[in-house]
Structure formats: structure tokens, C-alpha cells
Motif scaffolding. Sequence first.
Motif, mmCIF file in Angstrom:
data_model
loop_
_atom_site.group_PDB
_atom_site.id
_atom_site.type_symbol
_atom_site.label_atom_id
_atom_site.label_comp_id
_atom_site.label_asym_id
_atom_site.label_seq_id
_atom_site.Cartn_x
_atom_site.Cartn_y
_atom_site.Cartn_z
ATOM 1 N N MET A 234 -19.127 7.950 -17.249
ATOM 2 C CA MET A 234 -18.368 8.747 -16.278
ATOM 3 C C MET A 234 -18.349 10.200 -16.743
ATOM 4 S SD MET A 234 -14.556 7.804 -14.891
ATOM 5 C CE MET A 234 -14.886 6.264 -14.083
ATOM 6 N N TYR A 235 -18.499 11.124 -15.812
ATOM 7 C CA TYR A 235 -18.356 12.531 -16.175
ATOM 8 C C TYR A 235 -16.889 12.810 -16.471
ATOM 9 C CZ TYR A 235 -23.023 12.959 -14.121
ATOM 10 O OH TYR A 235 -24.343 12.798 -13.844
ATOM 11 N N VAL A 236 -16.645 13.736 -17.388
ATOM 12 C CA VAL A 236 -15.272 13.937 -17.872
ATOM 13 C C VAL A 236 -14.322 14.410 -16.773
ATOM 14 C CG1 VAL A 236 -15.758 16.290 -18.739
ATOM 15 C CG2 VAL A 236 -13.873 14.967 -19.713
ATOM 16 N N ALA B 171 -13.374 11.395 -14.963
ATOM 17 C CA ALA B 171 -12.539 10.538 -15.816
ATOM 18 C C ALA B 171 -11.088 11.020 -15.797
ATOM 19 C CB ALA B 171 -13.076 10.525 -17.242
ATOM 20 N N ALA B 172 -10.895 12.342 -15.826
ATOM 21 C CA ALA B 172 -9.538 12.892 -15.787
ATOM 22 C C ALA B 172 -8.852 12.492 -14.473
ATOM 23 C CB ALA B 172 -9.592 14.413 -15.922
ATOM 24 N N MET B 173 -9.632 12.577 -13.397
ATOM 25 C CA MET B 173 -9.086 12.236 -12.079
ATOM 26 C C MET B 173 -8.751 10.740 -11.994
ATOM 27 S SD MET B 173 -10.956 13.581 -8.685
ATOM 28 C CE MET B 173 -12.044 12.209 -8.414
ATOM 29 N N GLN B 174 -9.693 9.909 -12.470
ATOM 30 C CA GLN B 174 -9.494 8.461 -12.389
ATOM 31 C C GLN B 174 -8.326 7.989 -13.261
ATOM 32 O OE1 GLN B 174 -10.988 6.543 -10.241
ATOM 33 N NE2 GLN B 174 -12.354 8.153 -9.519
ATOM 34 N N LEU B 175 -8.104 8.692 -14.387
ATOM 35 C CA LEU B 175 -7.004 8.311 -15.280
ATOM 36 C C LEU B 175 -5.660 8.449 -14.582
ATOM 37 C CD1 LEU B 175 -7.525 9.742 -18.889
ATOM 38 C CD2 LEU B 175 -7.043 7.377 -18.256
ATOM 39 N N VAL B 176 -5.581 9.457 -13.722
ATOM 40 C CA VAL B 176 -4.315 9.680 -13.025
ATOM 41 C C VAL B 176 -4.237 8.847 -11.743
ATOM 42 C CG1 VAL B 176 -2.850 11.448 -11.994
ATOM 43 C CG2 VAL B 176 -4.244 12.009 -13.979
ATOM 44 N N LYS C 143 -5.581 1.730 -14.585
ATOM 45 C CA LYS C 143 -5.796 0.347 -15.033
ATOM 46 C C LYS C 143 -7.249 -0.108 -14.888
ATOM 47 C CE LYS C 143 -1.666 -1.114 -13.188
ATOM 48 N NZ LYS C 143 -0.669 -2.095 -12.763
ATOM 49 N N GLN C 144 -8.126 0.738 -14.290
ATOM 50 C CA GLN C 144 -9.540 0.375 -14.191
ATOM 51 C C GLN C 144 -10.221 0.412 -15.569
ATOM 52 O OE1 GLN C 144 -12.237 3.769 -12.638
ATOM 53 N NE2 GLN C 144 -10.187 4.427 -12.042
ATOM 54 N N GLY D 288 -11.900 13.969 -25.807
ATOM 55 C CA GLY D 288 -10.952 12.949 -26.245
ATOM 56 C C GLY D 288 -9.584 13.534 -26.529
ATOM 57 N N ASP D 289 -9.564 14.730 -27.065
ATOM 58 C CA ASP D 289 -8.315 15.431 -27.346
ATOM 59 C C ASP D 289 -7.505 15.543 -26.054
ATOM 60 O OD1 ASP D 289 -6.388 17.003 -28.469
ATOM 61 O OD2 ASP D 289 -7.665 18.756 -28.810
ATOM 62 N N ILE D 290 -8.177 15.961 -25.007
ATOM 63 C CA ILE D 290 -7.495 16.211 -23.739
ATOM 64 C C ILE D 290 -7.161 14.900 -23.017
ATOM 65 C CG2 ILE D 290 -7.736 17.311 -21.485
ATOM 66 C CD1 ILE D 290 -9.754 19.283 -23.003
ATOM 67 N N LEU D 291 -8.155 14.013 -22.903
ATOM 68 C CA LEU D 291 -7.929 12.780 -22.146
ATOM 69 C C LEU D 291 -6.901 11.873 -22.820
ATOM 70 C CD1 LEU D 291 -11.536 11.768 -20.987
ATOM 71 C CD2 LEU D 291 -9.766 12.962 -19.686
ATOM 72 N N SER D 292 -6.885 11.848 -24.182
ATOM 73 C CA SER D 292 -5.944 10.934 -24.834
ATOM 74 C C SER D 292 -4.505 11.420 -24.675
ATOM 75 C CB SER D 292 -6.301 10.713 -26.310
ATOM 76 O OG SER D 292 -6.197 11.913 -27.033
ATOM 77 N N ASP D 293 -4.298 12.719 -24.621
ATOM 78 C CA ASP D 293 -2.938 13.214 -24.371
ATOM 79 C C ASP D 293 -2.506 12.902 -22.937
ATOM 80 O OD1 ASP D 293 -2.528 14.176 -26.889
ATOM 81 O OD2 ASP D 293 -1.908 16.173 -26.246
ATOM 82 N N ALA D 294 -3.444 13.071 -22.008
ATOM 83 C CA ALA D 294 -3.113 12.766 -20.611
ATOM 84 C C ALA D 294 -2.790 11.281 -20.472
ATOM 85 C CB ALA D 294 -4.282 13.141 -19.701
ATOM 86 N N ALA D 295 -3.607 10.432 -21.110
ATOM 87 C CA ALA D 295 -3.388 8.989 -21.002
ATOM 88 C C ALA D 295 -2.063 8.603 -21.648
ATOM 89 C CB ALA D 295 -4.540 8.235 -21.662
ATOM 90 N N ALA D 296 -1.753 9.237 -22.794
ATOM 91 C CA ALA D 296 -0.505 8.913 -23.486
ATOM 92 C C ALA D 296 0.688 9.234 -22.587
ATOM 93 C CB ALA D 296 -0.408 9.697 -24.787
#
Length: 358
Positions: A220-222, A225-230, A234-235, A246-254
Motif C-alpha cells: 500500500m502507498y503510505v 495507508a494513512a487514510m485506511q488507518l483512519v 481493522k483491515q 513508521g514513525d508517523i503511522l504508528s503514532d496515528a495508529a496508537a
Amino acid sequence: MSQKIAVLPGDGIGIEIVAEAARVLNHLKNDGLDIEMIEAPVGGAGYDAAGKPLPDETLALVKESDAILLGAVGGPQYEALPRELRPERGLLGLRSELGLFANLRPAILYPQLADASSLKPDVVAGLDIMIVRELTGGIYFGEPRGIREKANGEREGFNTLVYSESEVDRIARVAFDIAMKRGKRLCSVDKANVLEVSELWREVVIKAGSDYPQVELSHMYVDNAAMQLVKWPKQFDVMVTKNMFGDILSDAAAMLTGSIGMLPSASLDANSKGMYEPIHGSAPDIAGKGVANPLATILSVAMMLRYSLDYATLADKIEHAVGSVLDKGLRTPDIMAEGCREVGTVEMGEAVLGELSA
Ligand code: NAD
């Protein structure tokens, strides 16, 4: 032979929460956990004890240990110190001295805490994602870097995004191994439509994947991925990505989970030796008050048992105990909700011990 665990409480609430996590580890000796725990100072405590945030004795201890349990470092009393003596330097020193290149950040939302998220409960209840972030390479470390002056006198800043095949291969394999222990789905996040580094990244991940035929690999393009995370987090099962993404996405996911006091993390080397710590800091605002949530640190112990010490059954047992405590309505102030009973750090730790004995 018993495995050695370095216990580094650090500063602020680190001391209170690590005490509860250590009690959990001690308790599990009754279930056959064969470990020895040795405590040492790091961060501000390291500076106070030995004049530097990563004292020599602490470094020697972590090098000969099988795993490290860390609380948190930092505090206002250390902010005026020169940069190289600040508590955070202790953390960076541990990561680089131990070669901890794989950062594992789960975003788990216990269904009982679904209301803590800023997203709708049905979008996040039961969320269980693992983000695997490359931690020692990429644009944060690439050379050349700097700020220079162009011929016309204007300044420009520049950094270098670089990954070698071996760096990609080793983080990909960590992620595949983790996927094998979970839902067997891995999403590699890159920007292969724009960056050559990502093109190579994708190629190497696919190649590593041929050794893991049971894992379903996707890319997935980043930005997506940011959009899908929000949109529908659960996918995802396991995600793997380079340092900055990873720095950015893991904070968003947290933050999807809305409860900083609940999230553990791990940083692993090439031999699965690891450092385990809550994602939060030393919380000087509540330090010493006995109200910090110890569950992120207790869940970090579960990760340690699963990823470094090879006691997956005991890891499951801890996670189950935490779920049961939440089911019974016990909450520290940070996750307090209507109809629940507020407890402090020690009482929460004792409740987990109670569930482990049940
Ligand atoms: P923080 O994570 O310490 O605190 C942010 C907020 O969350 C505070 O209101 C705090 O009370 C609350 N909080 C954090 N953990 C909690 C817990 N277990 N239970 C209940 N509430 C909790 O972040 P900050 O305030 O930005 O930083 C404080 C200090 O921690 C600084 O010195 C910073 O450098 C350091 N820090 C260390 C680490 C680490 O050791 N890995 C990480 C982040 C920040």
C-alpha cells in the motif's frame, strides 16, 4: 539456565509502573518462568547516580541481558542539562548500542475501552494491529545531510533516504515472522510510485515473502495507508514500513485507541533480543501520585515473553488477565469511565496479579 532481564525504571512514573510489571514477572516464576532480574539506573536516574544518562554499568548489564524492561525517562529537572547529558540520550544510546533495528508498536483497543477513541466504537472496538517500523536506517540516518548555501546565497536543507537490500530484508523477515505468529497477513507500506528506494523496498519484501508462503502479502502507498488507518483500521493485521513512515503511522495508529497508558512496544535486534517499554513518557505531571496506569508496562512484559523469551503461553495469560481486570470495571484515572471503579497504580497491578492466580 535462567534468562537475565535488565530492569531499568528510569524517571517519573517509570519507577511506579515498572514496579508493578516486575511483580508480574516475579509472579510468573510460579508458572515456570525461569528468569533473573537486575535493576539499573538510566535517563535522569543514570545522570543522578553516575553523571551520565547511560552509565557504564547499565550498558554492561543490558549487553549481557536477554531482554530489557524500560519504564520511561525524562523530567523537568533535567531540561537545562547539556544535550549529551539529557535523559533521552540514554534511550538513544540503548537503541544504537544494542542494534535495535525493529520497532514493534501494537495498536490494540480492548473492546471495554472503545469509548476512549475519537473514532466511532464500531470502527475501533477490538482493534489489533502490529506496526513494524525500521528503526536504525532511512532518512533519519542517511548521509549526506545538512543545510548548505547555494551559489545565489540562498540556503537549502537536504537529507538522504537510503536503504540497502540487507536492511530491507531483515526488517521484512521480522515482520513476516510476526505475521506467522498472528493473523498471517502482512501489508508493506511504501511510496513505490515516486521513490526508487521504495521500488527496491517492494522488490526485496516480495523476495523475502517467498520464504513465507502462508503469509498473505499486500502493498500500500503510505498516503493511502494513512487514510485506511483512519477509515477502517481493522483491515490490517501486521504492517511493515521504513523509519519515517513508521514513525508517523504508528503514532496515528496508537491514537486510534485513545489510551496512551495502555500501549506497549518492543525494539528488537537481529537475534530477537529486545527492549520493552510503554509508548508513553515519564509523565512528570502525575509522577509520585500513585495514579499512573501500569497496564502498558505490564503488556510490554507480555511482548517480552512472546518475542524474546519464548514463553508465548505466559504472554497470552498476561493479556487475558488485563482483559479480565477491565471486564471487572477497574480503571486508572486516564481510562476512567462512568460505572467503573477508579483505582491507583498499585491496586491495578494487584488486580492483574489476582487474575493471574485465578
Ligand atoms: P508523557 O507520555 O509522559 O505524558 C503525556 C500525558 O499522558 C500526560 O498528561 C501524562 O500524565 C499522561 N500519561 C502518560 N503515561 C500515562 C500513564 N501510564 N498513566 C496515566 N497517564 C499517563 O509525555 P510528555 O508529557 O510529552 O513527556 C514527559 C517527559 O517524558 C518528557 O521529559 C519527555 O521527554 C519524556 N518522554 C519519554 C519517553 C520515553 O522514555 N520513551 C517517551 C515520551 C516522552
